[in-house]
Design an enzyme around this catalytic site. Structure first.
Site, mmCIF file in Angstrom:
data_model
loop_
_atom_site.group_PDB
_atom_site.id
_atom_site.type_symbol
_atom_site.label_atom_id
_atom_site.label_comp_id
_atom_site.label_asym_id
_atom_site.label_seq_id
_atom_site.Cartn_x
_atom_site.Cartn_y
_atom_site.Cartn_z
ATOM 1 N N ARG A 376 -4.327 -7.534 -8.444
ATOM 2 C CA ARG A 376 -5.205 -8.067 -7.283
ATOM 3 C C ARG A 376 -6.506 -7.989 -7.566
ATOM 4 O O ARG A 376 -7.206 -8.660 -6.933
ATOM 5 C CB ARG A 376 -4.762 -7.284 -6.096
ATOM 6 C CG ARG A 376 -5.146 -7.924 -4.732
ATOM 7 C CD ARG A 376 -4.446 -6.940 -3.818
ATOM 8 N NE ARG A 376 -5.097 -7.400 -2.412
ATOM 9 C CZ ARG A 376 -5.330 -6.670 -1.495
ATOM 10 N NH1 ARG A 376 -5.100 -5.351 -1.506
ATOM 11 N NH2 ARG A 376 -5.787 -7.297 -0.236
ATOM 12 N N HIS A 380 -9.231 -10.904 -7.138
ATOM 13 C CA HIS A 380 -10.262 -11.077 -6.058
ATOM 14 C C HIS A 380 -11.497 -10.986 -6.640
ATOM 15 O O HIS A 380 -12.645 -11.687 -6.067
ATOM 16 C CB HIS A 380 -10.215 -9.781 -5.228
ATOM 17 C CG HIS A 380 -9.033 -9.756 -4.075
ATOM 18 N ND1 HIS A 380 -9.010 -9.507 -2.765
ATOM 19 C CD2 HIS A 380 -7.548 -10.284 -4.177
ATOM 20 C CE1 HIS A 380 -8.145 -9.563 -2.188
ATOM 21 N NE2 HIS A 380 -7.334 -10.037 -2.853
ATOM 22 N N ASN A 421 -10.905 -7.158 1.131
ATOM 23 C CA ASN A 421 -11.030 -6.080 0.171
ATOM 24 C C ASN A 421 -10.702 -4.840 0.251
ATOM 25 O O ASN A 421 -10.811 -3.834 -0.500
ATOM 26 C CB ASN A 421 -12.128 -6.307 -0.890
ATOM 27 C CG ASN A 421 -12.217 -7.542 -1.428
ATOM 28 O OD1 ASN A 421 -11.093 -8.182 -1.975
ATOM 29 N ND2 ASN A 421 -13.458 -8.275 -1.625
ATOM 30 N N HIS A 519 3.141 -11.106 -6.860
ATOM 31 C CA HIS A 519 3.691 -10.732 -5.491
ATOM 32 C C HIS A 519 5.088 -10.149 -5.796
ATOM 33 O O HIS A 519 5.688 -9.248 -5.190
ATOM 34 C CB HIS A 519 3.934 -11.512 -4.470
ATOM 35 C CG HIS A 519 2.480 -11.726 -3.811
ATOM 36 N ND1 HIS A 519 2.421 -12.508 -2.883
ATOM 37 C CD2 HIS A 519 1.379 -11.338 -4.245
ATOM 38 C CE1 HIS A 519 1.047 -12.788 -2.307
ATOM 39 N NE2 HIS A 519 0.414 -11.951 -3.086
#
Length: 654
Positions: A376, A380, A421, A519
């Protein structure tokens, strides 16, 4: 007189590009040639016959940087490196020619000469709309980040062309300009001598062709002067033999070979080879005209330079330098730009990747949820693009540059402190890896590369696929929290939002489905989806797209009240520690945790792909996921001198 009055060129401010009659341009070109001193006239004729350097060694052009505005012609100044002095443009030729024609006071002469030079080599005629004005900004770093490199793979080329509004058809057709011209050995020698960093040869290159190049042309890997035909035996004739070489695996650059790695472009290449040559000519002409309209300036949005190499305060009158220069086909695919490459650290920090892998393997098994956090983090970091209000200063574009790791300062909120975040984890993990690598080879390995390698190795450690991670990224020096809000796909995103945000990064629907597959590992806080359970449309209702039984279970055992900000929930129930495809099975049962998960089943294309991933071999998912991860890892990377190697990942170097 050797010049025609300005009013004979452009004596008004055109609101847009426009075409004049073919006879007008022919007449004006003849007049211009007559006004040239005899030595110049002979030189122009010789250039026309050669088709060079007006169509130079490598193919595409200025539009991929500032736009069609002659920014490439500007000289560097004491406080700014201009585009012409950036690495991809160091072998661009023809500046003196532009300056000579500028003195003729003929509007759009070079655009016409460029087109006519190709016609003179047997190539097609294309229309040249005119009326461009000249830009006043030229920044060398933009050339590095926007020009497709000779080492570019298919994903890179597709993204960079797509950024300019050009499609796969344009990619194949414009690459066809490699049918004329030459390149230096340095633009492709890695394919011959050190393709993956272990002194090997590119297996995609025909062995016989490679052996011939090594024996007769590029006899050593450090040759920076020898030139090689891009279309052997036919470099002075504009034809389609370049495409025949591609199908024989004899394209000179990796970017050439990339055209045959995608079914769509390979099929089109085959059609161009087998069909009438006029088809190639007609389609090439269309793509040339299309490219010539990229981000043009007209009217009062630019200026008319007195000298093409320096901008001035003159707003109208005189020759439009880029009206002349836009179709001077400037080198791009053969740049010597420092690019990502496999084994980038093999010489100056050979143990780097092993150090990273060992640390990941040592710790991920004890905390498998960290694998999801680290991938992740990579996602990001890559997705944030910092742009100025008017999308002008392209060097400020962020991407996979570790900007997410930077701390906020007294006058700037960094990305890591932006709302999307606040639940990102793993910063300490990256810092520990960085300290180990720094101890072995200080100041060599970037934080951006560490994020990419750690993300890959952590997924492998949870049973997921391995993917190649080309390295050589440098670290950015800018981090702005507001950009995280505007660029990161939210868990509440519908299909249109997701499609737009992925498309902004050069990623397609296939990438959207595959990257969402991450996911399958990890957890989320109730706050990220509780509205689906308690207040979906603002009237205390539940999301009807969520399976009622699953929703009831979540409300009873996990998120027992709508204000729960601490409880965590598995994103892939029963399988959160293993990288598999059960996430997609949950989607088809309406049990995706986020609205953005459910959105994948609201579009026929993505739902069909989800179903195929569930029903097909799991290796298919692994292979395709790996490709999308490698593609994402190349988003707007910085290389060479465009960034820095941070000593500490959380702060820029002093």
């Amino acid at each position: 007189a050797r010049s025609i009055p300005i009013r004979c060129c452009f004596n008004y401010e055109p609101p847009q590009l426009r075409l004049s009659s073919p006879n007008y341009f022919k007449d004006q070109f003849k007049i211009s040639m007559m006004n040239l001193p005899s030595p110049w006239r002979k030189w122009v004729v010789s250039m026309l016959r050669q088709g060079q350097p007006l169509l130079t060694e490598k193919f595409v052009f200025l539009p991929l940087i500032q736009g069609c505005d002659a920014s490439l012609l500007l000289n560097s100044t004491s406080n700014n490196q201009a585009e012409k002095d950036a690495k991809p443009n160091l072998t661009v030729r023809g500046f003196d020619f532009i300056d000579r024609v500028k003195s003729l006071c003929r509007a759009d002469i070079i655009a016409l000469v460029a087109r006519d030079s190709i016609v003179a080599t047997g190539g097609p005629f294309w229309r040249v709309p005119t009326g461009r004005t000249d830009g006043t900004i030229s920044n060398g770093s933009e050339a590095l980040s926007n020009l497709p490199p000779p080492t570019g793979n298919f994903s890179t080329l597709q993204r960079l062309f797509s950024n300019q509004g050009l499609d796969l058809t344009d990619l194949v057709l414009l690459s066809g300009a490699h049918t004329v011209g030459v390149s230096h050995c340095s633009s492709f020698s890695a394919r011959l001598y050190n393709f993956t960093g272990v002194c090997d040869q590119d297996p995609a290159l025909d062995p016989e062709y490679a052996a011939n190049l090594k024996a007769k042309k590029c006899t050593n890997p450090n040759d920076n002067t020898t030139i090689v035909e891009m279309d052997p035996g036919s470099r002075k004739t504009f034809d389609r033999s370049y495409y025949s070489h591609l199908l024989k695996r004899r394209g000179l650059f990796e970017s050439d070979a990339a055209l045959t790695t995608n079914p769509t472009t390979k099929t089109f290449v085959t059609q161009l080879v087998q069909g009438p040559i006029q088809t190639f000519y007609d389609e090439f002409a269309k793509s040339m005209e299309k490219m010539g309209r990229i981000n043009v300036k007209t009217g009062s949005t630019g200026e008319i330079r007195k000298q093409c190499a320096v901008y001035s305060d003159l707003k109208m009158g005189g020759i439009r330098c880029f009206g002349m220069a836009i179709l001077v086909l400037l080198r791009f695919l053969g740049s010597t730009q420092a690019q990502l490459q496999l084994g980038f650290y093999s010489k100056n920090c050979p143990r780097a990747e092993k150090i990273i892998q060992d640390f990941v393997n040592q710790h991920i098994h004890n905390a498998p949820s960290l694998a999801a956090a680290l991938i992740r983090m990579h996602f990001h970091d890559c997705f944030v693009r910092l742009l100025t209000e008017k999308f002008v200063f392209l060097p400020l574009i962020q991407g996979c540059d570790a900007s997410l790791l930077l701390n906020s300062t007294s006058n700037n909120q960094a990305e890591k402190d932006a709302n999307p975040n606040l639940t990102v984890r793993g910063f300490d993990f990256i810092d520990r890896v960085k300290s180990l690598v720094e101890a072995d080879c200080p100041g060599i390995v970037s934080c951006a590369d560490i994020i990419a390698l750690v993300a890959r190795d952590s997924i492998v450690a949870t049973g997921g696929p391995f993917w190649r991670v080309p390295t050589g990224r440098t670290d950015g020096t800018i981090s702005n929290g507001s950009e995280a809000l505007s660029n990161l796909p939210p868990p509440t995103g519908n299909f249109s939002t997701l499609q737009r945000l992925f498309s902004n990064q050069g990623l397609d629907l296939t990438d959207l489905v595959l990257l969402s597959g991450a996911h399958t590992v990890g957890v989320s806080h109730c706050s990220s989806f509780s509205a689906r359970l308690y207040n979906f449309t603002g009237v205390c209702d539940q999301d009807p797209a969520l399976d009622p039984e699953y929703a009831a279970n979540l409300k009873a055992k996990k998120c027992t009240n709508p204000n729960d900000n601490t409880t965590i929930v598995e994103m892939d129930p029963g399988s959160r520690k293993t990288f598999d495809r059960s996430y997609y099975s949950h989607l088809l049962k309406r049990r995706g945790l986020f609205e953005s998960d459910a959105a994948l089943t609201t579009n026929p294309t993505t739902k069909t792909f989800v179903t195929q991933l569930v029903q097909g071999p799991i290796q298919t998912f692994y292979d395709e996921f790996a490709k999308s991860m490698e593609k994402m890892g190349r988003i707007n990377v910085k290389t060479g001198s465009t960034g820095e190697i941070r000593k500490q990942c959380a702060v820029v170097n002093s």
